[in-house]
Design a protein around this motif. Structure first.
Motif, PDB file in Angstrom:
ATOM      1  N   CYS A 178       3.204  -4.636   0.394  1.00  0.00           N
ATOM      2  CA  CYS A 178       1.994  -5.413   0.639  1.00  0.00           C
ATOM      3  C   CYS A 178       1.081  -5.282  -0.571  1.00  0.00           C
ATOM      4  O   CYS A 178       0.824  -4.160  -1.037  1.00  0.00           O
ATOM      5  CB  CYS A 178       1.285  -4.918   1.898  1.00  0.00           C
ATOM      6  N   GLN A 236      -3.524  -0.692   7.523  1.00  0.00           N
ATOM      7  CA  GLN A 236      -3.123  -0.603   6.134  1.00  0.00           C
ATOM      8  C   GLN A 236      -3.368  -1.869   5.324  1.00  0.00           C
ATOM      9  O   GLN A 236      -4.089  -1.838   4.342  1.00  0.00           O
ATOM     10  CB  GLN A 236      -1.629  -0.244   6.042  1.00  0.00           C
ATOM     11  N   CYS A 237      -2.748  -3.005   5.722  1.00  0.00           N
ATOM     12  CA  CYS A 237      -2.696  -4.083   4.740  1.00  0.00           C
ATOM     13  C   CYS A 237      -2.387  -5.437   5.379  1.00  0.00           C
ATOM     14  O   CYS A 237      -1.823  -5.519   6.467  1.00  0.00           O
ATOM     15  CB  CYS A 237      -1.620  -3.756   3.699  1.00  0.00           C
TER      16      CYS A 237
END
Length: 403
Positions: A320, A260-261
């Motif tokens: 995030c 994801q991040c």
């Protein structure tokens, strides 16, 4: 493990006179740093026990650095294999001014190809010490039958992994070749368990190349299909993120979770406390463990679809890049009986030691250690899915779009 000291001295050289080596050569166009140095010391390791080693180079001036060495196991049948992620070590290695992320000027000046034929930067072993050694120590302390290998072996020597009960990738295992991925899938489909004790695993597609020292000495990753000359002739081997065109093969098809991040920092929040890997932790739904999610994290997503049945183990709110999100740990099983576990967080392995101190507390470390012991113990016994089939609950955290 060695009683908690995490190592012992197996060899020491006599005093070695130093000599100034040639300046590194930078291959124009791809910015590969080569240190074409002459040997100054030979180390005979034939009698060393299999395992991971650090060769400490210390000078009279006070400078010191490590050279990491893996003495691999000749066979892994019936064992848990601990895999050093040396391709990722090399991707981040900025010795000589270039790595796969940066050059002296900026990202555009980065290497497209990096070489093992050079020293490591910083201490020489920072990723190993923080993101791999703590889990290796847990496995050895438990007395499990373990074997040692690198991810280069996963590419080049698939027969080495025949009959392994489980294969463990550690805290940061980002750079994977086609053969690495195909061989890990074959291990799973033959009943070998897989565990991803990190996040961002299997994110970058790489190829290997040779130097004068032998095969598998170059890690090739242009990070752009448009830049990679392989794209026109063999798009299946183009080196960009695995999830991207021209031949998208997202990582969660193998890992169960989807990167994801960066950067994210959050507590690890339990979703399914009845999951077998949480035994002995005292966890309940909503139990929270400080700082265990970060600094990169994964999530369970519906599209692209992961293998089923998949059991979501944690559901941790995280922010995030200014966006609210969730991080997930997961477990899925396949018809061979193999189980595949993913922590979904890069901070897991350092929680097993003393690293990441500003983020974690003792409760998070105890929790991560107990879960790790549970996974290692059960995965060492054989196909975990035969005893612990995944209980599908993905709809609870990632409902179908029609709902």
């Amino acid at each position: 493990w060695y009683g908690g000291t995490r190592g012992r001295e197996v060899w020491k050289s006599a005093r070695v006179p130093g000599a100034k080596q040639a300046a590194p050569f930078i291959d124009p166009g791809v910015n590969t740093v080569h240190a074409d140095w002459q040997p100054s010391l030979s180390v005979a390791a034939q009698d060393w026990p299999e395992g991971t080693y650090l060769l400490l180079l210390a000078s009279d001036t006070g400078f010191s650095t490590y050279v990491p060495i893996t003495v691999r196991t000749g066979a892994t049948r019936g064992r848990t294999v601990l895999v050093n992620a040396v391709t990722t070590w090399q991707a981040y290695n900025e010795w000589g001014g270039h790595n796969l992320y940066n050059g002296p000027r900026d990202y555009g000046d980065r290497s497209r190809i990096v070489s093992f034929d050079r020293p490591y930067d910083s201490t020489g072993a920072s990723t190993y010490l923080n993101m791999e050694l703590p889990l290796i120590a847990v496995a050895e302390r438990m007395g499990l039958p373990v074997s040692y290998a690198t991810d280069v072996d996963l590419d080049a020597e698939p027969a080495l992994f025949a009959g392994a009960t489980s294969v463990m990738t550690l805290g940061h295992d980002e750079y994977w070749s086609t053969a690495m991925r195909d061989n890990a899938t074959a291990i799973r489909d033959a009943g070998g368990n897989l565990a991803f004790f990190g996040a961002n695993a299997v994110n970058r597609h790489i190829r290997f190349g040779a130097t004068a020292l032998g095969p598998h000495r170059l890690v090739i990753c242009y990070k752009s299909a448009a830049e990679d000359p392989m794209t026109a002739d063999n798009p299946n081997e183009s080196t960009q993120d695995w999830r991207l065109p021209p031949d998208p093969r997202p990582e969660n098809v193998l890992t169960g979770t989807y990167y994801q991040c960066f950067p994210g920092n959050a507590p690890f929040v339990v979703w399914d406390p009845g999951a077998w890997m949480f035994a002995g932790t005292g966890a309940q739904r909503g139990s929270s463990y400080k700082g265990l999610v970060g600094v990169e994290y994964d999530r369970v997503v519906r599209d692209p679809a992961p293998p089923q049945p998949l059991q979501v183990l944690s559901h941790s709110p995280v922010s995030c890049g200014g966006k609210a999100d969730f991080a997930n740990a997961s477990y899925y099983t396949v018809p061979s009986g193999a189980g595949v576990f993913s922590t979904g967080t890069m901070r897991w392995v350092c929680a097993l030691g003393t690293g990441c101190g500003q983020y974690l507390d003792d409760g998070a470390r105890r929790f991560a250690t107990q879960v790790t012991e549970n996974v290692l113990r059960e995965f060492a016994l054989g196909p975990a899915g035969k005893v612990h089939p995944a209980r599908p609950n993905m709809d609870e955290v990632a409902p179908p779009a029609s709902r």
